[in-house]
Design a protein around this motif. Structure first.
Motif, PDB file in Angstrom:
ATOM      1  N   UNK A   1      -4.899   9.806   0.692  1.00  0.00           N
ATOM      2  CA  UNK A   1      -5.497   8.723  -0.084  1.00  0.00           C
ATOM      3  C   UNK A   1      -4.493   7.579  -0.114  1.00  0.00           C
ATOM      4  N   UNK A   2      -4.993   6.360  -0.284  1.00  0.00           N
ATOM      5  CA  UNK A   2      -4.098   5.214  -0.345  1.00  0.00           C
ATOM      6  C   UNK A   2      -4.563   4.244  -1.426  1.00  0.00           C
ATOM      7  N   UNK A   3      -3.645   3.382  -1.825  1.00  0.00           N
ATOM      8  CA  UNK A   3      -4.007   2.355  -2.804  1.00  0.00           C
ATOM      9  C   UNK A   3      -3.896   0.984  -2.158  1.00  0.00           C
TER      10      UNK A   3
ATOM     11  N   UNK B   1       0.831  -1.209   0.000  1.00  0.00           N
ATOM     12  CA  UNK B   1       0.000   0.000   0.000  1.00  0.00           C
ATOM     13  C   UNK B   1       0.863   1.256   0.000  1.00  0.00           C
ATOM     14  N   UNK B   2       0.378   2.252  -0.744  1.00  0.00           N
ATOM     15  CA  UNK B   2       1.046   3.547  -0.826  1.00  0.00           C
ATOM     16  C   UNK B   2       0.074   4.603  -0.316  1.00  0.00           C
ATOM     17  N   UNK B   3       0.581   5.519   0.494  1.00  0.00           N
ATOM     18  CA  UNK B   3      -0.212   6.622   1.037  1.00  0.00           C
ATOM     19  C   UNK B   3       0.214   7.907   0.347  1.00  0.00           C
ATOM     20  N   UNK B   4      -0.753   8.669  -0.170  1.00  0.00           N
ATOM     21  CA  UNK B   4      -0.484   9.963  -0.798  1.00  0.00           C
ATOM     22  C   UNK B   4      -0.922  11.078   0.134  1.00  0.00           C
TER      23      UNK B   4
ATOM     24  N   UNK C   1      -5.728  11.922  -6.748  1.00  0.00           N
ATOM     25  CA  UNK C   1      -5.212  12.238  -8.088  1.00  0.00           C
ATOM     26  C   UNK C   1      -3.679  12.221  -8.110  1.00  0.00           C
ATOM     27  N   UNK C   2      -3.059  12.690  -7.044  1.00  0.00           N
ATOM     28  CA  UNK C   2      -1.592  12.640  -6.938  1.00  0.00           C
ATOM     29  C   UNK C   2      -1.133  11.178  -6.960  1.00  0.00           C
ATOM     30  N   UNK C   3      -1.811  10.341  -6.208  1.00  0.00           N
ATOM     31  CA  UNK C   3      -1.456   8.920  -6.165  1.00  0.00           C
ATOM     32  C   UNK C   3      -1.695   8.257  -7.523  1.00  0.00           C
TER      33      UNK C   3
END
Length: 136
Positions: free
Chosen positions: A17-19, A3-6, A127-129
Motif C-alpha cells: 500500500x502507498x500514500x 510517497x511512502x510504500x508499506x 493499516x501498517x502505513x
C-alpha cells in the motif's frame, strides 16, 4: 514528505500500500505472490521508480507482549537486505494485529469494497502505513 510504500511480508503473499505525497490518502496495491526475495526486490525497485516512492516501511511482527520472536529476527534480516538493495530510507513498523484487523474489516466489506482493496494482505499493508503515519 513524499510517497511512502508499506510492505506486509507474508510467506504466501506480500501486501503493498502507498500514500500520497502529503501522507493523507492511502491506497492498496495488488498483492504479490511470494516468489523469493530477489523477485520482491525487483518488484519493489520498479514500484519505487515508477511511483516516485521516497520511503518504505516494513511490518514487524512484534509479539503481543512487546517481545521480539523469531519472526522479528527474520524481518530484521529482510529489512537490512532491503536497505542494502533499495536506495531509499527503510523503517520497521510494529504490525501487531494488522492482519487480524484487516481480516475483520475485509469480512465486513461488500464485494465492491473488497475489489477496491484487492486482497487482505494489501489491506493489512494499508493499516501498517496508517499506523506509521499516525505515529510520525
Amino acid at each position: 514528505m513524499g510517497r511512502i510504500l508499506a510492505v506486509d511480508y507474508g510467506k504466501k503473499n506480500i501486501g503493498l500500500a502507498y500514500c500520497d505525497e502529503l501522507g493523507i490518502t492511502i491506497q492498496p496495491m495488488p498483492s504479490l505472490p511470494n516468489r523469493g526475495l530477489k523477485d520482491l526486490i525487483r518488484n519493489l525497485k520498479t514500484a519505487i521508480q515508477s511511483m516516485d516512492i521516497r520511503k518504505l516501511v516494513l511490518g514487524m511482527p512484534i509479539n503481543m507482549d512487546g517481545t521480539r520472536g523469531d519472526s522479528v529476527v527474520q524481518m530484521e534480516q529482510i529489512l537490512e537486505m532491503f536497505r542494502a538493495k533499495l536506495e531509499i530510507p527503510i523503517q520497521g513498523v510494529d504490525e501487531r494485529l494488522s492482519t487480524v484487523e484487516a481480516t475483520e474489516i475485509w469480512n465486513a466489506m461488500s464485494r465492491k469494497q473488497q475489489k477496491k482493496y484487492r486482497t487482505v494482505d494489501s489491506l493489512a499493508a494499508a493499516l501498517i502505513l496508517e499506523r506509521y503515519l499516525k505515529e510520525m
